[in-house]
Write an enzyme that holds these catalytic residues in place. Sequence first.
Site, PDB file in Angstrom:
ATOM      1  CD  GLU A 127     -37.768 -12.298 -17.768  1.00  0.00           C
ATOM      2  OE1 GLU A 127     -37.155 -12.923 -16.883  1.00  0.00           O
ATOM      3  OE2 GLU A 127     -37.743 -12.616 -18.987  1.00  0.00           O
ATOM      4  CG  HIS A 129     -27.555 -12.465 -12.243  1.00  0.00           C
ATOM      5  ND1 HIS A 129     -27.115 -12.939 -13.445  1.00  0.00           N
ATOM      6  CD2 HIS A 129     -28.413 -13.390 -11.755  1.00  0.00           C
ATOM      7  CE1 HIS A 129     -27.666 -14.121 -13.672  1.00  0.00           C
ATOM      8  NE2 HIS A 129     -28.463 -14.408 -12.671  1.00  0.00           N
TER       9      HIS A 129
END
Length: 346
Positions: free
Chosen positions: A70, A139
Amino acid sequence: MTAPAAAPSTATATTFAAALNTAMSDAMEHDDSVVVFGEDVGTLGGVFRITDGLTKRFGPERCFDTPLAESGIAGTAVGMAINGLKPVIEMQFDAFAYPALEQIFSHIAKMANRTRGRVRLPIVIRIPYGGGVGGVEHHCDSSEAYYAHTAGLKVFTPATVADAYLMLREAIDTQDPVVFFEPKKLYWSKDAADLSALRLQYEDSQGGRVGAQGAAQIRRSGTDVSLITYGPSVPTALKAADLAAEDGVSVEVLDLRSIVPFDDAALMRTVEKTGRAVVVAEAQGFASVSSEIVARIQERCFHSLASPVLRVTGFDVPYPAPKLEEHHLPTVDRILDALDELQWED
């Protein structure tokens, strides 16, 4: 007040996910400098299939997969934006974005200020966020406060199909970096939004703008109390308002839409109108966006309040396992309980 079991939805029109996909497709068609990239967004179309078909339509140079890094995704976007492109990057899940925070906070948010406006970074950082999908650790998270606290970033979060399209188009056309929070549990929600009509509305608007930045919207009018909310909590607040009406309580629901910039005028109008306010958000309550909203109400509307401002938020714990999610998130019943706690004697 107690909520009955929810009735099955009868919506059969456009999905929230399709609106986001169409917004990116239309933006890429309109502007060759728009590029989309992230983990699995190319061939797979993203884990939620939000970018489905973009690689096939525009080619792998404009919609492509990246390594699972990321920080590298965000850093690559910085270089591309400096060189004239408009990156739309996807962080696969909310908590996956944390490795990119150094790039976002130190460079993306500060570049315009550091260069006195000479270098702008028109980057959109798409982040699926929030609960309601039974996701495991990393998540499901509600991380909007980190970004809202960082000067130099704009923070949008749509709650309707129409806003999913219009606000993403506007985010892509904005010359400053936008963190675009997409409520995961709304991806498969539907309403009667006509994407062709929305496309015309956006492209015919003056300068290609629809006023989403810093423009809250009343989703339901009322006179007794204001529910102030955003993103994934908007449908929950509307359900609570419907049920409160059955008990004779008129609830107004304000959807903030844009956390940064913030619509102080809309917030003041609704609270001054009703005299009571409950702030609803999935994120933990401590040091949160909901805390800031309450502070603004107290500072600007104190003499209009007939009751202390209340909050219904996630609890101040790490996001729980899927089986406990329903107890952690704001529910219709928790909102109705908050309404019962307000001081109703004038």
